[in-house]
Design a protein around this motif. Structure first.
Motif, mmCIF file in Angstrom:
data_model
loop_
_atom_site.group_PDB
_atom_site.id
_atom_site.type_symbol
_atom_site.label_atom_id
_atom_site.label_comp_id
_atom_site.label_asym_id
_atom_site.label_seq_id
_atom_site.Cartn_x
_atom_site.Cartn_y
_atom_site.Cartn_z
ATOM 1 N N ARG A 58 0.997 -1.209 0.189
ATOM 2 C CA ARG A 58 -0.005 0.054 0.089
ATOM 3 C C ARG A 58 0.855 1.556 0.103
ATOM 4 N NH1 ARG A 58 -3.225 0.154 5.105
ATOM 5 N NH2 ARG A 58 -1.692 1.638 5.799
ATOM 6 N N GLY A 59 1.956 1.452 0.778
ATOM 7 C CA GLY A 59 2.853 2.431 0.664
ATOM 8 C C GLY A 59 3.532 2.710 -0.410
ATOM 9 N N LEU A 60 3.790 1.644 -1.082
ATOM 10 C CA LEU A 60 4.365 1.614 -2.406
ATOM 11 C C LEU A 60 3.694 2.131 -3.422
ATOM 12 C CD1 LEU A 60 7.006 0.881 -4.411
ATOM 13 C CD2 LEU A 60 6.025 -1.098 -4.571
ATOM 14 N N SER A 61 2.452 1.622 -3.377
ATOM 15 C CA SER A 61 1.350 2.218 -4.463
ATOM 16 C C SER A 61 1.132 3.569 -4.311
ATOM 17 C CB SER A 61 0.080 1.344 -4.202
ATOM 18 O OG SER A 61 0.380 0.175 -4.617
ATOM 19 N N GLU A 62 0.813 4.203 -3.140
ATOM 20 C CA GLU A 62 0.608 5.438 -2.663
ATOM 21 C C GLU A 62 1.549 6.277 -2.978
ATOM 22 O OE1 GLU A 62 -0.520 5.487 1.473
ATOM 23 O OE2 GLU A 62 -2.490 4.432 1.147
ATOM 24 N N GLU A 63 2.794 5.901 -2.809
ATOM 25 C CA GLU A 63 4.037 6.570 -3.202
ATOM 26 C C GLU A 63 4.204 6.760 -4.724
ATOM 27 O OE1 GLU A 63 7.010 9.413 -2.573
ATOM 28 O OE2 GLU A 63 5.848 8.630 -1.256
ATOM 29 N N LEU A 64 3.963 5.893 -5.436
ATOM 30 C CA LEU A 64 3.934 5.867 -7.011
ATOM 31 C C LEU A 64 3.014 6.856 -7.346
ATOM 32 C CD1 LEU A 64 5.054 2.183 -7.824
ATOM 33 C CD2 LEU A 64 6.359 4.132 -7.967
ATOM 34 N N ALA A 65 1.784 6.521 -6.854
ATOM 35 C CA ALA A 65 0.621 7.519 -7.377
ATOM 36 C C ALA A 65 0.621 8.871 -6.808
ATOM 37 C CB ALA A 65 -0.619 7.021 -6.815
ATOM 38 N N ALA A 66 1.494 9.377 -5.705
ATOM 39 C CA ALA A 66 1.602 10.560 -5.411
ATOM 40 C C ALA A 66 2.674 10.981 -4.545
ATOM 41 C CB ALA A 66 0.240 11.309 -4.355
ATOM 42 N N PRO A 67 3.904 11.078 -5.450
ATOM 43 C CA PRO A 67 5.154 10.946 -4.785
ATOM 44 C C PRO A 67 5.322 12.174 -3.676
ATOM 45 C CG PRO A 67 5.409 10.679 -7.255
ATOM 46 C CD PRO A 67 3.947 11.181 -6.733
ATOM 47 N N THR A 68 5.948 11.863 -2.498
ATOM 48 C CA THR A 68 6.142 12.790 -1.523
ATOM 49 C C THR A 68 7.545 13.631 -1.565
ATOM 50 O OG1 THR A 68 7.539 11.274 -0.149
ATOM 51 C CG2 THR A 68 4.706 11.680 0.149
ATOM 52 N N SER A 69 8.481 13.322 -2.783
ATOM 53 C CA SER A 69 9.529 13.955 -3.368
ATOM 54 C C SER A 69 10.054 13.764 -4.639
ATOM 55 C CB SER A 69 10.889 13.714 -2.201
ATOM 56 O OG SER A 69 11.157 12.281 -2.391
ATOM 57 N N ASP A 70 10.765 14.604 -5.124
ATOM 58 C CA ASP A 70 11.081 14.276 -6.505
ATOM 59 C C ASP A 70 12.432 13.390 -6.501
ATOM 60 O OD1 ASP A 70 9.320 16.355 -7.544
ATOM 61 O OD2 ASP A 70 10.916 17.911 -7.095
ATOM 62 N N VAL A 71 12.454 12.776 -7.483
ATOM 63 C CA VAL A 71 13.545 11.831 -8.095
ATOM 64 C C VAL A 71 14.549 12.806 -8.602
ATOM 65 C CG1 VAL A 71 14.495 9.820 -9.093
ATOM 66 C CG2 VAL A 71 12.297 9.914 -7.994
ATOM 67 N N LYS A 72 15.765 12.776 -7.799
ATOM 68 C CA LYS A 72 17.025 13.756 -8.424
ATOM 69 C C LYS A 72 17.948 12.914 -8.685
ATOM 70 C CE LYS A 72 15.772 16.701 -5.027
ATOM 71 N NZ LYS A 72 16.110 17.728 -3.973
ATOM 72 N N GLY A 73 19.095 13.496 -9.278
ATOM 73 C CA GLY A 73 20.256 12.824 -9.305
ATOM 74 C C GLY A 73 20.802 12.495 -10.936
ATOM 75 N N GLY A 74 22.010 11.883 -11.001
ATOM 76 C CA GLY A 74 22.439 11.485 -12.001
ATOM 77 C C GLY A 74 22.943 10.136 -12.195
ATOM 78 N N PHE A 75 23.323 9.569 -13.373
ATOM 79 C CA PHE A 75 23.883 8.465 -13.595
ATOM 80 C C PHE A 75 25.277 8.372 -13.867
ATOM 81 C CE2 PHE A 75 19.341 8.369 -14.220
ATOM 82 C CZ PHE A 75 18.788 7.567 -13.203
ATOM 83 N N VAL A 76 26.180 7.391 -13.688
ATOM 84 C CA VAL A 76 27.383 7.246 -13.755
ATOM 85 C C VAL A 76 27.670 5.898 -14.564
ATOM 86 C CG1 VAL A 76 28.312 8.923 -12.300
ATOM 87 C CG2 VAL A 76 28.021 6.619 -11.762
#
Length: 100
Positions: free
Chosen positions: A82-100
């Motif tokens: 449930r926590g995963l589904s709720e967070e995917l539907a309405a994120p509480t923070s942005d995904v930031k960062g980069g890839f190396v």
């Protein structure tokens, strides 16, 4: 730092690979991921492989929270989902960062 121990099986297996490391630092979540290993090295659908990894991790977490009570473990897994589904539907923070 408060690192988790490396599992004994990973220490024994010279071919073991760390695929996910997650940290809480500076009041945010930080991840290090091994992406492409399944697609490039094994010909496996990468997204499906990560779904399996996340499902296995959720089951391990539920069991760790309630190692002696299968009913509570099942409830914990439902709450994690449930926590995963709720967070995917309405994120509480942005995904930031980069890839190396």
């Amino acid at each position: 730092m408060n690192e988790r121990p490396i599992p004994t099986a990973a220490q024994r297996d010279a071919a073991s690979v760390e695929v996910l490391r997650v940290w809480v630092a500076e009041k945010q979540l930080h991840c290090s991921l091994k992406i492409g290993m399944y697609r490039d090295g094994m010909g496996v659908d990468e997204e499906l492989a990560w779904g399996t990894i996340l499902a296995d991790a959720a089951r391990h977490i539920a069991r760790a929270l309630h190692p002696e009570d299968a009913d509570e473990e099942r409830i914990a897994l439902q709450k994690i989902l449930r926590g995963l589904s709720e967070e995917l539907a309405a994120p509480t923070s942005d995904v930031k960062g980069g890839f190396v």
